[in-house]
Scaffold this motif. Sequence first.
Motif, PDB file in Angstrom:
ATOM      1  N   VAL A  99       0.863  -1.182   0.000  1.00 43.76           N
ATOM      2  CA  VAL A  99       0.000   0.000   0.000  1.00 43.76           C
ATOM      3  C   VAL A  99       0.895   1.226   0.000  1.00 43.76           C
ATOM      4  CG1 VAL A  99      -1.728   1.306   1.296  1.00 43.76           C
ATOM      5  CG2 VAL A  99      -1.879  -1.167   1.195  1.00 43.76           C
ATOM      6  N   SER A 100       0.548   2.193  -0.842  1.00 43.03           N
ATOM      7  CA  SER A 100       1.270   3.455  -0.914  1.00 43.03           C
ATOM      8  C   SER A 100       0.253   4.583  -0.745  1.00 43.03           C
ATOM      9  CB  SER A 100       1.978   3.576  -2.261  1.00 43.03           C
ATOM     10  OG  SER A 100       2.619   4.817  -2.370  1.00 43.03           O
ATOM     11  N   ILE A 101       0.465   5.411   0.284  1.00 40.83           N
ATOM     12  CA  ILE A 101      -0.499   6.469   0.612  1.00 40.83           C
ATOM     13  C   ILE A 101       0.238   7.799   0.716  1.00 40.83           C
ATOM     14  CG2 ILE A 101      -2.139   7.311   2.338  1.00 40.83           C
ATOM     15  CD1 ILE A 101      -2.678   4.434   3.095  1.00 40.83           C
ATOM     16  N   ILE A 102      -0.381   8.841   0.157  1.00 35.88           N
ATOM     17  CA  ILE A 102       0.111  10.208   0.295  1.00 35.88           C
ATOM     18  C   ILE A 102      -0.998  11.020   0.948  1.00 35.88           C
ATOM     19  CG2 ILE A 102       0.866  12.290  -0.906  1.00 35.88           C
ATOM     20  CD1 ILE A 102       1.989  10.497  -3.093  1.00 35.88           C
ATOM     21  N   VAL A 103      -0.639  11.736   2.021  1.00 37.32           N
ATOM     22  CA  VAL A 103      -1.613  12.573   2.728  1.00 37.32           C
ATOM     23  C   VAL A 103      -1.247  14.035   2.499  1.00 37.32           C
ATOM     24  CG1 VAL A 103      -2.634  13.163   4.953  1.00 37.32           C
ATOM     25  CG2 VAL A 103      -1.953  10.822   4.488  1.00 37.32           C
ATOM     26  N   THR A 104      -2.213  14.794   1.986  1.00 33.36           N
ATOM     27  CA  THR A 104      -2.027  16.227   1.818  1.00 33.36           C
ATOM     28  C   THR A 104      -2.956  16.963   2.780  1.00 33.36           C
ATOM     29  OG1 THR A 104      -3.650  16.292   0.039  1.00 33.36           O
ATOM     30  CG2 THR A 104      -1.354  16.060  -0.599  1.00 33.36           C
ATOM     31  N   VAL A 105      -2.511  18.126   3.219  1.00 29.57           N
ATOM     32  CA  VAL A 105      -3.286  18.936   4.166  1.00 29.57           C
ATOM     33  C   VAL A 105      -3.538  20.293   3.535  1.00 29.57           C
ATOM     34  CG1 VAL A 105      -3.242  20.083   6.416  1.00 29.57           C
ATOM     35  CG2 VAL A 105      -2.405  17.753   6.191  1.00 29.57           C
TER      36      VAL A 105
END
Length: 171
Positions: A99-105
């Motif tokens: 799993v590859s996840i990118i979190v942006t705010v």
Amino acid sequence: MNRIYTASPSSIIPFSFIGQFDSKIRIIQAGVWLLLAFPLWLATEAIAPQIVQAYTARVDLAIDSLPQENYETVLRRAEAVVRTAVQRSFDQDILVTEVSIIVTVQNHGRIAPVLTLDVSRVQWKQIPDPQRWATYFKTARSLLLFESQTILPDPEPTAKPPATTTPPSKH
């Protein structure tokens, strides 16, 4: 004189009991072909097995910062969301191996990535902690202007007149 017969192949056989054997012979031939095909298939699978169709699940998550929220609180919320997303990705599809996840705010109209997480199913089973597998972007705090959220006092409404200087007199 010649007679031309237009008949089905089974009616050419003059004896009715031979016609009964004809359909049985066809069934036996089909059975022989199936019995030969299975060992051939088994041998090819043993020599060159099929490749497993596993893949990486990629997820992009966006979080809005709440009013009066500091950067550390945003990071804790991002980690909680990542933990849920990783577990959900592995639970929904058994073929997912990574799993590859990118979190942006988003903070006051500014958007920046704060963390990325790349983890395999085996790693996640051993240590299901997003802090262990996450990579944090150091510049996200300044890009989202979390450092400069201190409220500055308003400048005085009355401006002072510029000071007048008199040139020095030469005596």
